[in-house]
Design an enzyme around this catalytic site. Structure first.
Site, PDB file in Angstrom:
ATOM      1  N   SER A   1      35.778  12.871 -43.174  1.00 50.22           N
ATOM      2  CA  SER A   1      34.418  13.017 -43.700  1.00 50.22           C
ATOM      3  C   SER A   1      33.551  13.622 -42.604  1.00 50.22           C
ATOM      4  O   SER A   1      33.849  13.470 -41.405  1.00 50.22           O
ATOM      5  CB  SER A   1      33.855  11.644 -44.103  1.00 50.22           C
ATOM      6  OG  SER A   1      32.459  11.705 -44.349  1.00 50.22           O
TER       7      SER A   1
ATOM      8  N   TYR B   1      32.599   2.705 -43.121  1.00 49.89           N
ATOM      9  CA  TYR B   1      33.095   3.971 -43.660  1.00 49.89           C
ATOM     10  C   TYR B   1      33.144   5.036 -42.566  1.00 49.89           C
ATOM     11  O   TYR B   1      34.143   5.740 -42.407  1.00 49.89           O
ATOM     12  CB  TYR B   1      32.204   4.438 -44.810  1.00 49.89           C
ATOM     13  CG  TYR B   1      32.682   5.709 -45.472  1.00 49.89           C
ATOM     14  CD1 TYR B   1      33.654   5.669 -46.466  1.00 49.89           C
ATOM     15  CD2 TYR B   1      32.170   6.950 -45.107  1.00 49.89           C
ATOM     16  CE1 TYR B   1      34.100   6.830 -47.072  1.00 49.89           C
ATOM     17  CE2 TYR B   1      32.604   8.115 -45.700  1.00 49.89           C
ATOM     18  CZ  TYR B   1      33.571   8.055 -46.692  1.00 49.89           C
ATOM     19  OH  TYR B   1      34.010   9.222 -47.287  1.00 49.89           O
TER      20      TYR B   1
END
Length: 254
Positions: free
Chosen positions: A139, A152
């Site tokens: 990400s 995350y």
């Protein structure tokens, strides 16, 4: 990774980026198998898109991963690409454990242990193929932290470094490691993200990804233009400004 002629398994592809990418890759002349936890979703997908195969897999269940891998390799012995797409994202408050610990443990199990176990299930088979690829999914938040998603961001940073390390270790094999680095994309990853003005439209993202795979078959990272602001902050020397902009623009990371 060549854009066509592959047999590709994508766990975590019953919706969002995973499903859109599965359809786009199938349209490019690949055999694509979608994977997910719910049989009813898989049945609905294959009914609407009979060109896709489907295998049930729960990325949080080690025994389930092994069972799914056995099924995939039995039904699709030419498998040469695995895309570790499955992942979850939660907003967390780390001021007290009751507001983050369960979430953090679930994210690490799904987003870090899941890909590790998935790779373990397929790595011996992939080394026997003349040309094979593992696609990891990190990400933009692996490179610049979002205040409300500590676990995350940390998990995706771990996937980035795992990808870097495996690429070195598997250099003596036929297995390539390609890291897909999405920005915020309009999916259901977080509530409200599907309509977020800060997120990239899903079709635009997948279209750019497929174009990059086609034009850059030897790329180590797949970076759409929208993610480069986050990816290269440290290299440009404006990391602090990137973090400030990221967290000021949208407190939910959408």
């Amino acid at each position: 990774m060549q854009i066509s002629g592959n047999t590709i398994f994508i766990p975590g592809s019953t919706s969002g980026i995973g499903l859109a990418l599965a359809l786009a890759l199938a349209a490019k002349g690949n055999t694509v198998i979608v994977g997910g936890r719910r049989s009813d979703q898989l049945d609905a997908i294959t009914a609407e898109h009979p060109e896709l195969g489907a295998v049930r897999i729960d990325i949080t269940d080690p025994a389930g991963i092994e069972k799914a891998a056995d099924r995939v390799l039995t039904d699709y012995p030419d498998l040469n690409v695995v895309i570790a797409m499955a992942g979850i994202m939660n907003i967390e408050d780390w001021h007290q454990p009751s507001t983050f610990l369960d979430s953090a443990e679930a994210i690490v199990t799904t987003n870090v242990l899941g890909p590790i176990r998935l790779i373990a299930a397929f790595i011996e088979h992939l080394q026997q193929q003349p040309d094979s690829t593992i696609v990891t999914v990190s990400s933009g938040l692996a490179f610049a932290p979002l205040r409300v998603t500590p676990s995350y961001s940390a998990a995706k940073a771990a996937i980035h470094m795992l990808s870097e390390s495996l690429r070195l270790q598997l250099a003596d094999t036929s297995v390539k490691i390609v890291e897909l680095v999405p920005p915020a994309v309009r999916t259901g990853l977080l509530p409200g993200q599907e309509d977020s003005e800060f997120a990239m439209p899903l079709d635009d993202f997948v279209g750019e990804v497929v174009s990059l795979l086609e034009t850059q078959p030897d790329a180590r990272e797949i970076l759409v233009d929208n993610v480069k602001f986050l990816r290269y902050g440290e290299a440009r020397g404006d990391y602090d400004q990137v973090v400030e902009t990221l967290n000021a623009a949208d407190p939910h990371g959408n």
